[in-house]
Each structure stands twice: as C-alpha cells, then as structure tokens.
Design an enzyme around this catalytic site. Structure first.
Site, short mmCIF file in Angstrom:
data_model
loop_
_atom_site.label_atom_id
_atom_site.label_comp_id
_atom_site.label_asym_id
_atom_site.label_seq_id
_atom_site.Cartn_x
_atom_site.Cartn_y
_atom_site.Cartn_z
N CYS A 91 0.80 -1.23 0.00
CA CYS A 91 0.00 0.00 0.00
C CYS A 91 0.83 1.28 0.00
CB CYS A 91 -0.93 0.02 1.21
SG CYS A 91 -2.15 -1.31 1.20
N HIS A 357 -8.76 4.04 -1.98
CA HIS A 357 -7.36 3.65 -1.80
C HIS A 357 -6.91 2.81 -3.00
CE1 HIS A 357 -3.73 2.05 -0.19
NE2 HIS A 357 -4.22 1.12 0.60
N CYS A 387 0.27 2.56 6.51
CA CYS A 387 0.54 1.21 6.98
C CYS A 387 0.75 0.31 5.76
CB CYS A 387 -0.60 0.69 7.84
SG CYS A 387 -2.23 0.65 7.04
N GLY A 389 1.13 -3.90 4.21
CA GLY A 389 0.97 -5.33 4.39
C GLY A 389 2.27 -6.00 4.80
#
Length: 402
Positions: A91, A357, A387, A389
């Site tokens: 991300c 997103h 944040c 993964g």
C-alpha cells in the site's frame, strides 16, 4: 548532499473499483499515461531531461504487468531516453516511489524524475497476484499471517475501539471529503480522465457519499467476522494470548474503498528546476521505512513517523498537517492515540474511507493532497504515512518552499 524538490503533482480522479465504476472501461496504462501527459503539458517539460519514471503498482500482472511505468512512458510520447520502473511495497508503493526518486536526486546521481503509482482495482483484482506471504500454509501458520481486516479488528480490540468509535471516525471522514469536494480543494492536482474521443469519463472522486452518518454506518454488517470464525481469529490470538476474542468492528463503510486511480509527482534538483524555469513547491525533508509485527501488521505509521521525525530533528509539534492513510478507521485512530496528533490537523479533507485507496497510487495521491492543502492554508510542513501489508510502515516529511 543535494536536496530534492517537488515541482508539480498530478492525479486522476478515483473511480469506484467495480464493473459499474466510471473508470472500469479504462486500462491502467491509460490512467498513467494521462498523468504523464499532463505533467509534461503543465510544465512545458522537455522530457529528454527526465532520468526515470518510478511507479508503484501492487498487483503488477495482466494489464498492469510488463513494467507498466516504461509502457506508459512510451505511450505518453516521452523521449526515448526516459526509463521506467515499477515497484511494489504494497500500500505504500506510491510514497515509496517518491522516496526512491528523492534519494536518487539527493545522491547527486540524477536530476529529474517522476514518481507515483497506478492501480486499476476494477480490472486487476487485489490479491490476484498471489504470493507466499498470504498463500503458503507453512509461512501463514508459522508467522500467524491473517488478512488485513482481521489485523485492523485486532488493533481495535487491543486498544478498546468500539463499533461506535470507528463508525464515528468514518462518518467524519465522509463529512470532510464532501466539504472538500464541494469547495473544489482537489482541483489543483486533479485531472479528468477522457476516452479516445475526448469525452470526459470522470472528473471527481466517485466514492464520496454525502449524508453518511454514524447511524447509516451502523446498519452495515462486520466484514471480517465470518472469516475470523473460520480459524483466522484463533490464529491471530495465538500471537496475542492476553486477548480472549477479537471484536469485529470494521466493515465496508469504515474501511478504505476499492478504487481505480493514478498519480505522478515531478521531483528534481534545485539546479534542474532553475534550468527549466520551474518554481519549487516543496522540498523533501526526510523519509523512513520500518518493519513491524506482521500479525497485527498495520501499526507501522507510528514507528515510521517517530523514525523520520528523529532523523529530521523534528517533533510532532513541528508538523502542520498529517495525511495518514485510512486503510481502516482503527489505523489513524491508533496514530492519534499513540502520538498525540490532533484530529484537526489529520486527514482534514477526508481519507481513503471516503475517497478510496488505489493501492499503488495512494501514497502519491495523499502527497498531492497534502501539498495542495498546505498551500491553501499557508502552512509549512506536512507528513504523509501509510501502513503496509506484511507489517511495515513508511513516512515522509515535506516542507513548503518559495
């Protein structure tokens, strides 16, 4: 060490990442090509001076495979000498691309780059590239790897965030996004997506939902309760035995929306900007990436922010605005709780819950939003963080100049 400056930021609208979304008919390379063309035209850019184009893409297969960055460079009609590279740090890929470009300029090895990302989640579904981290049974069992929704609910449980708490945060994200869209606060960076005939397909963020309230969100069913009951809750609790259960408080309305989109940031040295007659908008003060515990997975923005602030010789009080990616409502809530960030300075125009997103592009999109809002409010410093993964976090500090 040389300094890296941001000269421009361009992004597409975010279209709903479903078959009926406005951008579903658009191939991802067209999203990225649109961004590159606008950067060239807006800045009267001699593309032969661009050293590289770095683009994040989290699912680089099918239409997003074969180094989509270089493909878009060719399709956009850039000079043949311009290279292109795709990267994947989940991300955070869009912000990672910016940080990588900045580092190459700071090292003195390159002078002008475009960094950003792309993701067409309606055409290339999230997770369709597989991967051992999430699909190898031995790795999943040994390291207690669970889906991110379970991780978000684990954070909420561990820190006593109720369903009302996360829905209240989400409703405010929608309220702010509606207000920002009404006031056209995204207009400087946002460019429309058109089809081959020049017809506008989308010129606004499609996921914004006026009238969203705590009450309307309260009618939605938890998204991760069923898969949690299939053994994933038990797997996560093996890592956190002090907890007796996981409260499933996240759902489609307080989690980030699946969308399509792309973004690009023009980054260069001071000397190159002067050569091209470009006025810098901001400089990159510092950036940091960090690994975190992979079961709870999503707490990385806190230590990444602490790391970059320490490196830059700054404190939280030195930051005027924060963009904390709203992968799930618990993430910015945890950030504010742990670091004492004022909600009045964080995601002031809404976040991914209300706006979407598009994985590989999000880091660059929130950078554009941050720069635009710093200028609108005549403020100086901003911090973007996401944040990631697998248990990671990234953070970057930007400072307005000029």
């Amino acid at each position: 060490m040389a300094e890296a400056y941001i000269y421009d930021a361009v992004r597409t609208p975010r279209g709903r990442g479903k078959a009926d979304g406005a951008l579903h008919s658009v191939q991802p390379v067209h999203l990225l090509t649109t961004v590159l063309k606008h950067l060239r035209e807006r800045n009267n850019l001699d593309t032969s001076l661009v050293d590289d184009v770095i683009m994040g893409c989290v699912t680089p297969i099918g239409e997003q495979g074969a180094d989509i960055a270089r493909t878009a460079v060719i399709e956009a009609g850039y000079a043949e000498s311009v290279a292109g590279v795709q990267l994947n740090r989940f991300c955070s890929s869009g912000l990672e691309a910016i940080n990588m470009a900045a580092a190459r300029i700071m090292s003195g090895q390159e002078d002008l780059l475009i960094a950003g990302g792309v993701e067409s989640m309606s055409r290339v579904p999230m997770g369709s590239d597989g991967g051992a981290l999430f699909m190898n049974p031995q790795i999943v069992a040994q390291h207690k790897i669970v889906p991110q929704g379970i991780s978000a609910d684990l954070i909420a449980t561990k820190h006593s965030y109720s369903r009302t708490d996360v829905d209240t945060y989400a409703a405010e994200s929608y309220r702010r996004a509606v207000e920002a869209q009404h006031d056209r606060r995204f207009s400087r960076s946002l460019v429309a997506i058109e089809d081959e005939l020049g017809t506008t397909l989308l010129d606004y963020d499609e996921g914004v939902r006026p009238g969203t309230t705590v009450e309307s969100l309260g009618k939605l069913n938890p998204a991760f309760e069923k898969i949690g009951q299939m053994g994933l809750d038990a797997l996560a609790l093996m890592k956190y035995p002090a907890l007796t259960h996981i409260s499933h408080v996240h759902h489609a309305g307080n989690s980030s929306q699946i969308v399509d989109g792309a973004a690009g940031i023009l980054i260069g040295s001071k000397e190159m900007g002067e050569k091209l007659g470009l006025k810098p908008r901001a400089r990159i003060r510092g950036f940091a990436v960090i690994g975190t515990e992979p079961t709870i997975m999503l707490t990385g923005p806190v230590p990444a922010t602490q790391k970059v602030l320490k490196r830059a010789g700054m404190t939280m009080n030195d930051i005027d605005l924060f963009e904390v990616n709203e992968a799930f409502a618990a993430i910015p809530m945890f950030f504010m709780e742990q670091l004492g960030a004022d909600h009045g300075k964080l995601n002031v125009n809404g976040g991914a819950i209300a706006l979407g997103h598009p994985l590989g592009a999000t880091g660059a999109i929130i950078t554009a939003t941050l720069l635009d809002e710093l200028e609108r409010r005549d403020l100086t410093t901003g911090l973007a963080t996401l944040c990631i993964g697998g248990g990671m976090g990234v953070a970057t500090v930007f400072e307005r100049v000029g």
